[in-house]
Design a protein around this motif. Structure first.
Motif, mmCIF file in Angstrom:
data_model
loop_
_atom_site.group_PDB
_atom_site.id
_atom_site.type_symbol
_atom_site.label_atom_id
_atom_site.label_comp_id
_atom_site.label_asym_id
_atom_site.label_seq_id
_atom_site.Cartn_x
_atom_site.Cartn_y
_atom_site.Cartn_z
ATOM 1 N N SER A 10 0.829 -1.189 0.000
ATOM 2 C CA SER A 10 0.000 0.000 0.000
ATOM 3 C C SER A 10 0.870 1.248 0.000
ATOM 4 C CB SER A 10 -0.910 -0.007 1.240
ATOM 5 O OG SER A 10 -1.654 1.185 1.296
ATOM 6 N N GLY A 11 0.503 2.192 -0.854
ATOM 7 C CA GLY A 11 1.258 3.433 -0.957
ATOM 8 C C GLY A 11 0.873 4.490 0.047
ATOM 9 N N ASN A 12 0.143 4.112 1.085
ATOM 10 C CA ASN A 12 -0.231 5.109 2.095
ATOM 11 C C ASN A 12 1.004 5.659 2.785
ATOM 12 O OD1 ASN A 12 -0.650 2.241 3.268
ATOM 13 N ND2 ASN A 12 -0.246 3.496 5.094
ATOM 14 N N ILE A 13 0.951 6.939 3.118
ATOM 15 C CA ILE A 13 2.096 7.588 3.753
ATOM 16 C C ILE A 13 1.809 7.977 5.199
ATOM 17 C CG2 ILE A 13 3.132 8.369 1.602
ATOM 18 C CD1 ILE A 13 1.815 11.084 2.047
ATOM 19 N N SER A 14 0.682 7.515 5.719
ATOM 20 C CA SER A 14 0.369 7.731 7.130
ATOM 21 C C SER A 14 -0.424 6.544 7.637
ATOM 22 C CB SER A 14 -0.415 9.035 7.321
ATOM 23 O OG SER A 14 -1.654 8.964 6.650
ATOM 24 N N ARG A 15 -0.444 6.409 8.930
ATOM 25 C CA ARG A 15 -1.221 5.359 9.596
ATOM 26 C C ARG A 15 -2.074 6.007 10.658
ATOM 27 N NH1 ARG A 15 3.526 0.976 10.704
ATOM 28 N NH2 ARG A 15 3.883 0.342 8.559
ATOM 29 N N PRO A 16 -3.257 5.498 10.931
ATOM 30 C CA PRO A 16 -3.936 4.399 10.256
ATOM 31 C C PRO A 16 -4.322 4.805 8.844
ATOM 32 C CG PRO A 16 -5.444 5.422 11.805
ATOM 33 C CD PRO A 16 -4.103 6.106 11.977
ATOM 34 N N GLY A 79 -1.981 -1.166 -3.878
ATOM 35 C CA GLY A 79 -2.963 -0.118 -3.646
ATOM 36 C C GLY A 79 -2.305 1.194 -3.300
ATOM 37 N N SER A 80 -2.978 2.263 -3.627
ATOM 38 C CA SER A 80 -2.493 3.580 -3.248
ATOM 39 C C SER A 80 -3.674 4.501 -3.001
ATOM 40 C CB SER A 80 -1.618 4.186 -4.354
ATOM 41 O OG SER A 80 -1.169 5.480 -3.978
ATOM 42 N N LEU A 110 -4.882 -4.564 -8.817
ATOM 43 C CA LEU A 110 -4.734 -3.135 -8.547
ATOM 44 C C LEU A 110 -5.921 -2.610 -7.745
ATOM 45 C CD1 LEU A 110 -3.586 -1.867 -12.057
ATOM 46 C CD2 LEU A 110 -2.150 -2.374 -10.064
ATOM 47 N N THR A 111 -5.621 -1.833 -6.722
ATOM 48 C CA THR A 111 -6.643 -1.161 -5.926
ATOM 49 C C THR A 111 -6.226 0.287 -5.700
ATOM 50 O OG1 THR A 111 -5.722 -1.600 -3.736
ATOM 51 C CG2 THR A 111 -7.109 -3.325 -4.682
ATOM 52 N N ALA A 112 -7.191 1.126 -5.478
ATOM 53 C CA ALA A 112 -6.904 2.513 -5.116
ATOM 54 C C ALA A 112 -8.092 3.044 -4.320
ATOM 55 C CB ALA A 112 -6.673 3.373 -6.354
ATOM 56 N N VAL A 123 -6.614 4.005 -11.402
ATOM 57 C CA VAL A 123 -6.164 2.628 -11.645
ATOM 58 C C VAL A 123 -5.902 2.388 -13.123
ATOM 59 C CG1 VAL A 123 -7.105 1.578 -9.550
ATOM 60 C CG2 VAL A 123 -8.540 1.764 -11.580
ATOM 61 N N GLU A 124 -6.699 2.993 -13.995
ATOM 62 C CA GLU A 124 -6.536 2.767 -15.431
ATOM 63 C C GLU A 124 -5.494 3.678 -16.076
ATOM 64 O OE1 GLU A 124 -7.768 0.147 -16.746
ATOM 65 O OE2 GLU A 124 -8.977 -0.310 -14.974
ATOM 66 N N HIS A 125 -5.384 4.900 -15.591
ATOM 67 C CA HIS A 125 -4.497 5.875 -16.235
ATOM 68 C C HIS A 125 -3.146 6.033 -15.556
ATOM 69 C CE1 HIS A 125 -7.428 7.540 -19.155
ATOM 70 N NE2 HIS A 125 -8.273 7.004 -18.296
ATOM 71 N N GLN A 126 -3.013 5.522 -14.354
ATOM 72 C CA GLN A 126 -1.749 5.660 -13.627
ATOM 73 C C GLN A 126 -1.163 4.296 -13.266
ATOM 74 O OE1 GLN A 126 -0.253 8.719 -12.899
ATOM 75 N NE2 GLN A 126 -1.827 9.591 -14.185
ATOM 76 N N LEU A 127 -1.910 3.493 -12.513
ATOM 77 C CA LEU A 127 -1.373 2.223 -12.015
ATOM 78 C C LEU A 127 -1.201 1.164 -13.113
ATOM 79 C CD1 LEU A 127 -3.296 2.000 -8.633
ATOM 80 C CD2 LEU A 127 -0.834 2.366 -8.927
ATOM 81 N N ARG A 128 -2.218 0.979 -13.951
ATOM 82 C CA ARG A 128 -2.126 -0.065 -14.986
ATOM 83 C C ARG A 128 -0.937 0.177 -15.937
ATOM 84 N NH1 ARG A 128 -5.530 -4.020 -15.946
ATOM 85 N NH2 ARG A 128 -7.274 -3.011 -14.901
ATOM 86 N N PRO A 129 -0.747 1.383 -16.476
ATOM 87 C CA PRO A 129 0.419 1.582 -17.343
ATOM 88 C C PRO A 129 1.754 1.392 -16.612
ATOM 89 C CG PRO A 129 -1.154 3.375 -17.633
ATOM 90 C CD PRO A 129 -1.632 2.553 -16.466
ATOM 91 N N LEU A 130 1.793 1.763 -15.339
ATOM 92 C CA LEU A 130 3.021 1.586 -14.571
ATOM 93 C C LEU A 130 3.412 0.109 -14.510
ATOM 94 C CD1 LEU A 130 5.242 2.678 -12.666
ATOM 95 C CD2 LEU A 130 3.593 2.439 -10.796
ATOM 96 N N PHE A 131 2.465 -0.753 -14.214
ATOM 97 C CA PHE A 131 2.792 -2.180 -14.093
ATOM 98 C C PHE A 131 2.862 -2.872 -15.451
ATOM 99 C CE2 PHE A 131 1.717 -0.935 -9.842
ATOM 100 C CZ PHE A 131 2.814 -1.436 -9.172
ATOM 101 N N ALA A 132 2.278 -2.283 -16.491
ATOM 102 C CA ALA A 132 2.475 -2.800 -17.848
ATOM 103 C C ALA A 132 3.935 -2.632 -18.241
ATOM 104 C CB ALA A 132 1.562 -2.078 -18.836
#
Length: 186
Positions: A10-16, A79-80, A110-112, A123-132
């Protein structure tokens, strides 16, 4: 080399983090379906060495272990949270540390998460091309969820349907990968 794990990142930068909780639930469900163990990490797990790292070798030993676990996973749930239409910068920095061949052929769900529908295309315009770029096998179904898609922390029926669809696709990819590895070993 595989460690028989389904790994969530997960790309979260804080918790929780609601994003991490969502990645955890999808990762756990995929692992249960595949009969494997699971482990989930987020940016915090990489520690302070991440920000100055220009390669995996620059990370401290604990952070290098996280990266090795991600690379060696049977499948990933990624996820992010969405910020200004994209994934977090530190999430991208982690991915930038990977070699282009590290994720080749790896099944990925992929989740966001985000504050509203305006972010749903992340997910379609950022994450999917990154992992492609990494030649990973990304499931056709990706899952975006906004805050209103959860009630008391539980995902809505519509989100659960997308999760189940993505899990079915990931299971097929895992089976194909296992069969391919068995044939190659003969």
């Amino acid at each position: 080399m595989s460690n028989n794990l389904i790994v969530g990142f997960s790309g979260n930068i804080s918790r929780p983090s609601s994003t991490k909780r969502f990645v955890e639930s999808v990762t756990e469900a995929l692992a249960k379906q595949a009969g494997l163990k699971h482990e989930v990490f987020d940016i915090e797990d990489l520690g302070t060495s991440l920000t100055a790292a220009r390669s995996v070798a620059d990370l401290d030993p604990a952070a290098r272990r996280v990266i090795r676990t991600i690379i060696n996973a049977e499948a990933l749930v990624i996820g992010s949270p969405t910020y200004k239409g994209s994934y977090t910068g530190l999430f991208k920095h982690v991915i930038d540390l990977l070699d282009p061949s590290d994720l080749r052929g790896k099944p990925i769900v992929l989740t966001a998460t985000g504050g509203g529908d305006r972010h749903s295309l992340v997910v379609e315009h950022q994450l999917r091309p990154l992992f492609a770029f990494f030649e990973a096998f990304v499931t056709p179904t990706a899952i975006y969820a906004s805050g209103r898609d959860f009630t008391d922390g539980a995902p809505s029926p519509a989100i659960l349907n997308r999760v189940n669809q993505a899990l079915g696709e990931a299971s097929l990819l895992l089976s194909a990968r296992s069969l391919s590895a068995a044939i190659a070993a003969e």
